[in-house]
Design a protein around this motif. Structure first.
Motif, mmCIF file in Angstrom:
data_model
loop_
_atom_site.group_PDB
_atom_site.id
_atom_site.type_symbol
_atom_site.label_atom_id
_atom_site.label_comp_id
_atom_site.label_asym_id
_atom_site.label_seq_id
_atom_site.Cartn_x
_atom_site.Cartn_y
_atom_site.Cartn_z
ATOM 1 N N ALA A 55 73.124 59.237 34.112
ATOM 2 C CA ALA A 55 72.038 58.849 35.017
ATOM 3 C C ALA A 55 72.270 57.482 35.632
ATOM 4 N N GLY A 56 72.689 56.530 34.832
ATOM 5 C CA GLY A 56 72.902 55.180 35.349
ATOM 6 C C GLY A 56 73.956 55.134 36.430
ATOM 7 N N GLU A 57 75.051 55.815 36.183
ATOM 8 C CA GLU A 57 76.144 55.854 37.147
ATOM 9 C C GLU A 57 75.713 56.547 38.445
ATOM 10 N N LYS A 58 75.079 57.694 38.306
ATOM 11 C CA LYS A 58 74.643 58.440 39.486
ATOM 12 C C LYS A 58 73.581 57.670 40.264
ATOM 13 N N ALA A 59 72.615 57.086 39.557
ATOM 14 C CA ALA A 59 71.559 56.327 40.220
ATOM 15 C C ALA A 59 72.142 55.105 40.918
ATOM 16 N N GLY A 60 73.065 54.429 40.246
ATOM 17 C CA GLY A 60 73.681 53.243 40.834
ATOM 18 C C GLY A 60 74.379 53.540 42.148
ATOM 19 N N SER A 61 74.968 54.729 42.260
ATOM 20 C CA SER A 61 75.646 55.100 43.500
ATOM 21 C C SER A 61 74.662 55.296 44.654
ATOM 22 N N MET A 62 73.368 55.454 44.319
ATOM 23 C CA MET A 62 72.329 55.596 45.345
ATOM 24 C C MET A 62 71.521 54.312 45.511
ATOM 25 N N GLY A 63 71.931 53.237 44.832
ATOM 26 C CA GLY A 63 71.196 51.983 44.922
ATOM 27 C C GLY A 63 69.945 51.957 44.069
ATOM 28 N N LEU A 64 69.929 52.761 43.012
ATOM 29 C CA LEU A 64 68.771 52.862 42.130
ATOM 30 C C LEU A 64 69.158 52.413 40.727
ATOM 31 N N VAL A 65 68.175 52.344 39.852
ATOM 32 C CA VAL A 65 68.412 52.087 38.432
ATOM 33 C C VAL A 65 68.201 53.392 37.694
ATOM 34 N N GLY A 66 69.117 53.730 36.807
ATOM 35 C CA GLY A 66 69.004 54.975 36.064
ATOM 36 C C GLY A 66 69.007 54.746 34.573
ATOM 37 N N LEU A 67 68.142 55.454 33.882
ATOM 38 C CA LEU A 67 68.074 55.430 32.425
ATOM 39 C C LEU A 67 68.168 56.862 31.923
ATOM 40 N N SER A 68 68.926 57.050 30.853
ATOM 41 C CA SER A 68 69.082 58.382 30.281
ATOM 42 C C SER A 68 68.063 58.623 29.176
ATOM 43 N N LYS A 69 67.592 59.861 29.089
ATOM 44 C CA LYS A 69 66.676 60.258 28.018
ATOM 45 C C LYS A 69 67.484 60.575 26.779
ATOM 46 N N PRO A 70 67.002 60.356 25.595
ATOM 47 C CA PRO A 70 65.699 59.733 25.328
ATOM 48 C C PRO A 70 65.723 58.264 25.732
ATOM 49 N N ILE A 71 64.618 57.826 26.295
ATOM 50 C CA ILE A 71 64.499 56.469 26.822
ATOM 51 C C ILE A 71 64.305 55.478 25.684
ATOM 52 N N ASP A 72 65.077 54.411 25.726
ATOM 53 C CA ASP A 72 64.876 53.303 24.806
ATOM 54 C C ASP A 72 63.779 52.429 25.420
ATOM 55 N N ILE A 73 62.682 52.236 24.720
ATOM 56 C CA ILE A 73 61.535 51.527 25.280
ATOM 57 C C ILE A 73 61.895 50.104 25.699
#
Length: 67
Positions: free
Chosen positions: A31-49
């Motif tokens: 998620a982080g890698e894919k989101a970063g390529s779109m200029g977003l922030v990505g976090l993978s589930k399960p989410i670390d609070i």
């Protein structure tokens, strides 16, 4: 109905909302890698609070160490 990349492209075309931060929460471990390529922030589930709070704090102007 649109997927994430379609949403981001549409958001980028509208100057009134283009600068609104977007955080992607995904079950995909990349998620982080894919989101970063779109200029977003990505976090993978399960989410670390702590990671989620750090990202939200960054966009809200709080230091990363704030509770």
């Amino acid at each position: 109905v649109m997927n994430g990349p379609e949403f981001r492209a549409e958001q980028g075309r509208d100057p009134t909302i283009a600068d609104i931060p977007v955080v992607v929460l995904s079950g995909d471990s990349r998620a982080g890698e894919k989101a970063g390529s779109m200029g977003l922030v990505g976090l993978s589930k399960p989410i670390d609070i702590d990671d989620l709070l750090a990202v939200v704090g960054r966009f809200c102007g709080r230091p990363a160490s704030a509770p």
